[in-house]
Design a protein around this motif. Structure first.
Motif, PDB file in Angstrom:
ATOM      1  N   LEU A 100       0.909 -32.591  19.032  1.00 40.31           N
ATOM      2  CA  LEU A 100       0.580 -34.260  18.493  1.00 40.31           C
ATOM      3  C   LEU A 100       0.293 -33.377  16.907  1.00 40.31           C
ATOM      4  O   LEU A 100      -0.627 -32.891  16.855  1.00 40.31           O
ATOM      5  N   LEU A 101       0.507 -34.638  16.314  1.00 45.32           N
ATOM      6  CA  LEU A 101      -0.144 -34.515  14.725  1.00 45.32           C
ATOM      7  C   LEU A 101      -1.055 -35.896  14.645  1.00 45.32           C
ATOM      8  O   LEU A 101      -1.019 -37.556  14.540  1.00 45.32           O
ATOM      9  N   TYR A 102      -1.585 -35.817  14.206  1.00 43.99           N
ATOM     10  CA  TYR A 102      -3.050 -36.424  14.062  1.00 43.99           C
ATOM     11  C   TYR A 102      -3.314 -37.101  12.716  1.00 43.99           C
ATOM     12  O   TYR A 102      -3.111 -36.416  11.832  1.00 43.99           O
ATOM     13  N   GLY A 103      -4.615 -38.205  12.405  1.00 45.45           N
ATOM     14  CA  GLY A 103      -3.914 -38.487  11.514  1.00 45.45           C
ATOM     15  C   GLY A 103      -5.095 -39.427  11.445  1.00 45.45           C
ATOM     16  O   GLY A 103      -5.386 -40.334  12.573  1.00 45.45           O
ATOM     17  N   GLY A 104      -6.656 -39.441  10.724  1.00 42.94           N
ATOM     18  CA  GLY A 104      -7.530 -40.429  10.852  1.00 42.94           C
ATOM     19  C   GLY A 104      -8.172 -40.274  12.439  1.00 42.94           C
ATOM     20  O   GLY A 104      -8.257 -41.453  12.938  1.00 42.94           O
ATOM     21  N   GLN A 105      -8.223 -38.537  12.862  1.00 37.26           N
ATOM     22  CA  GLN A 105      -8.798 -38.374  13.897  1.00 37.26           C
ATOM     23  C   GLN A 105      -8.170 -39.480  15.515  1.00 37.26           C
ATOM     24  O   GLN A 105      -8.430 -39.457  16.287  1.00 37.26           O
ATOM     25  N   SER A 106      -6.857 -39.835  15.161  1.00 34.76           N
ATOM     26  CA  SER A 106      -6.445 -40.500  15.912  1.00 34.76           C
ATOM     27  C   SER A 106      -4.603 -39.906  16.339  1.00 34.76           C
ATOM     28  O   SER A 106      -4.055 -39.058  15.100  1.00 34.76           O
ATOM     29  N   PRO A 107      -4.318 -39.654  17.156  1.00 36.19           N
ATOM     30  CA  PRO A 107      -2.871 -39.080  17.328  1.00 36.19           C
ATOM     31  C   PRO A 107      -1.537 -39.970  16.845  1.00 36.19           C
ATOM     32  O   PRO A 107      -1.571 -41.551  17.327  1.00 36.19           O
TER      33      PRO A 107
END
Length: 182
Positions: free
Chosen positions: A79-86
């Motif tokens: 999973l690639l996360y950004g802003g603490q979301s997947p």
């Protein structure tokens, strides 16, 4: 019977254009490094490894790699996360013969992004992107939604094959709803 067979084959067909992809379109059609785009957008970008296993490829993955469907490949899901979301469920497959030579360590990336490795080498070639609106009966949809609280009716994905010398790797990126909500 013929119509049923046609529908079954259509289920596995990927498109040359992401028709009616709306808000996902800018993410789908950009052929630059998705990792780099996410790193630019999110200062807290990170990769969470989910699984690395030797398995048979999904039905629609064997042909683009010129493999028989019963060949065992290395499968890496993250999973690639950004802003603490997947943001993206990434699924990569490497034929066993591609684990030799320059890409012998690709199965040991852990939480390092594969995209950074592939796009760092200017000799790596990439096929054109292909696209699919994944429905709930597609294996990749089923794997991707395991990490979502809300289950969308469908998910957009893109894939391509990277090659270097005689080694190949197929990368499929399934875009999760958070990518258009942020």
């Amino acid at each position: 019977m013929k119509n049923r067979k046609h529908n079954s084959q259509a289920r596995y067909r990927w498109l040359v254009k992401p028709l009616l992809s709306h808000a996902y379109r800018p993410w789908l059609i950009n052929n630059q490094s998705l990792t780099a785009r996410l790193q630019q957008r999110y200062s807290d970008f990170y990769v969470v490894p989910l699984a690395v296993n030797f398995l048979k490829p999904i039905r629609d993955e064997a042909a683009p790699l010129n493999l028989s469907a019963d060949k065992i490949v290395l499968v890496r899901d993250v999973l690639l996360y950004g802003g603490q979301s997947p943001m993206v469920f990434a699924h990569s497959i490497l034929p066993r013969k591609s684990l030799r030579g320059v890409w012998h360590d690709l199965g040991k990336l852990g939480n390092k992004p594969l995209g950074a490795t592939l796009f760092a080498n200017p000799k790596v070639k990439r096929t054109a992107l292909s696209y699919k609106k994944l429905s709930p009966n597609h294996v990749l949809y089923q794997h991707a939604i395991q990490h979502l609280a809300d289950k969308p009716a469908s998910l957009w994905a893109r894939r391509s094959v990277f090659s270097l010398n005689c080694a190949t790797i197929m990368v499929t990126e399934v875009f999760l709803p958070n990518i258009i909500c942020s």
